[in-house]
Design a protein around this motif. Structure first.
Motif, mmCIF file in Angstrom:
data_model
loop_
_atom_site.group_PDB
_atom_site.id
_atom_site.type_symbol
_atom_site.label_atom_id
_atom_site.label_comp_id
_atom_site.label_asym_id
_atom_site.label_seq_id
_atom_site.Cartn_x
_atom_site.Cartn_y
_atom_site.Cartn_z
ATOM 1 N N LEU A 30 52.909 40.016 36.113
ATOM 2 C CA LEU A 30 51.449 40.842 35.662
ATOM 3 C C LEU A 30 51.343 42.027 36.389
ATOM 4 N N LEU A 31 50.817 42.735 35.779
ATOM 5 C CA LEU A 31 50.341 44.258 35.937
ATOM 6 C C LEU A 31 48.814 44.139 36.377
ATOM 7 N N ILE A 32 48.402 45.199 37.539
ATOM 8 C CA ILE A 32 47.196 45.320 37.888
ATOM 9 C C ILE A 32 46.551 46.021 36.732
ATOM 10 N N GLY A 33 45.377 45.710 36.294
ATOM 11 C CA GLY A 33 44.569 46.309 35.263
ATOM 12 C C GLY A 33 45.051 45.826 33.776
ATOM 13 N N GLU A 34 45.825 44.782 33.559
ATOM 14 C CA GLU A 34 46.147 44.511 32.176
ATOM 15 C C GLU A 34 45.135 43.477 31.771
ATOM 16 N N THR A 35 45.035 43.345 30.526
ATOM 17 C CA THR A 35 43.818 42.558 30.163
ATOM 18 C C THR A 35 43.851 40.922 30.360
ATOM 19 N N ALA A 36 42.977 40.377 30.831
ATOM 20 C CA ALA A 36 43.156 38.904 30.859
ATOM 21 C C ALA A 36 41.843 38.123 30.082
ATOM 22 N N ILE A 37 42.355 37.185 29.706
ATOM 23 C CA ILE A 37 41.177 36.528 28.844
ATOM 24 C C ILE A 37 41.019 34.933 29.318
ATOM 25 N N ALA A 38 39.723 34.590 29.853
ATOM 26 C CA ALA A 38 39.278 33.326 30.433
ATOM 27 C C ALA A 38 38.761 32.344 29.400
ATOM 28 N N ILE A 39 39.102 31.138 29.285
ATOM 29 C CA ILE A 39 38.380 30.223 28.325
ATOM 30 C C ILE A 39 37.966 28.956 29.379
ATOM 31 N N GLY A 40 36.727 28.603 28.931
ATOM 32 C CA GLY A 40 36.168 27.481 29.849
ATOM 33 C C GLY A 40 34.989 27.024 29.283
ATOM 34 N N ASN A 41 34.317 26.263 30.423
ATOM 35 C CA ASN A 41 32.984 25.744 29.739
ATOM 36 C C ASN A 41 31.835 26.051 30.782
ATOM 37 N N PRO A 42 31.489 27.531 31.094
ATOM 38 C CA PRO A 42 30.609 27.620 32.166
ATOM 39 C C PRO A 42 29.258 27.443 31.781
ATOM 40 N N PHE A 43 28.640 26.404 32.750
ATOM 41 C CA PHE A 43 27.358 26.308 32.759
ATOM 42 C C PHE A 43 27.274 25.220 31.408
ATOM 43 N N GLY A 44 28.472 24.389 30.877
ATOM 44 C CA GLY A 44 28.071 23.409 29.823
ATOM 45 C C GLY A 44 28.133 24.163 28.541
#
Length: 262
Positions: A49-63
């Protein structure tokens, strides 16, 4: 064992049983009760991993189910304090991670899994979230599937925290020193000696005996590890292999002082 219901994007629910858990890494493996071939995210690698590369988060925040947020990799190999313990070697990202995201996927632009979202600072996200690197999660998962637990490696040495060097900053660490070496152990065969100061484990400089213990636990069993040491004012390198901890080793005498590194 315990059973859970797992909700899918199409609204279906599947039963799942627990294959194994590892509380120290905050990870578990579930087995879905189905013969259907389900889609899955391919695993990437977190050591590239490189600092600054795009990251995508998937989850169920606050339901709010199946929420996708984007950001960048803010830092790698990040240590941080959470309540009464220190957590080591995490990916930091500013992709919005909120309560309910824990356990969700952190992906790269190719959709490969690079981390498991696990923590934020404070009660709400402030652009600072943390994910378990997938390289570590993969090793934990493979051990849980094959053995039902995470296998402990054995090096055969104990270590202690050193006081900060004279003139160092107030919050500086003095490093880690070897206090005992078990005869016949991988550490002894690699020539490690009592009094050696540990400068790095596979390129990572441990700031405390606790972090050194974590670095050793993260080693792949049977793979060579490189320790950089200071002995008598000169730098020494040692290559050694963590072997699986046997019951006899586990019952061996505890160290006289410091932290025993199995």
């Amino acid at each position: 064992g315990a059973r859970f219901r797992v909700g899918l994007l199409d609204g279906r629910e599947l039963l799942a049983k627990v294959v194994g858990t590892d509380p120290s890494s905050d990870l578990a493996v579930l087995k879905l009760d189905t013969r259907e071939k389900l889609p899955f995210a391919p695993m990437g690698r977190s050591d590239e991993l490189l600092i600054g590369e795009t990251a995508i988060a998937i989850g169920n925040p606050f339901g709010l189910g199946h929420t996708v947020t984007t950001g960048v990799v803010s830092a790698v190999h990040r240590n941080f304090k959470a309540e009464d313990r220190t957590l080591f070697d995490f990916i930091q990202t500013d992709a919005s991670i909120n309560p309910g995201n824990s356990g969700g996927a952190l992906l790269d632009l190719d959709g490969r899994l690079i981390g498991v979202n696990t923590a934020i600072l404070g009660e709400r996200s402030a652009g600072i979230g943390f994910a378990i690197p997938i390289d570590r999660a993969r090793r934990v998962a493979e051990d849980l599937i094959a053995h039902g637990e995470v296998r402990e490696g054995y090096l055969g040495l104990s270590v202690r925290d050193l006081p900060p060097r004279e003139g160092a900053a107030e919050d500086a660490s003095g490093g880690v020193q070897v206090t005992e070496v078990d005869p016949g152990s991988p550490a002894a065969r690699a020539g490690i000696q009592r009094g050696d100061r540990v400068e790095a484990v596979n390129g990572h400089a441990p700031q405390s005996a606790e972090e050194f213990r974590f670095r050793v636990r993260d080693l792949d069993l049977g793979a060579a590890a490189r320790l950089e040491l200071i002995r008598g004012g000169r730098r020494v390198e040692a290559s050694l292999t963590a072997v699986e901890l046997s019951p006899a080793m586990a019952l061996a005498r505890p160290p006289k002082g410091g932290l025993w590194v199995l």
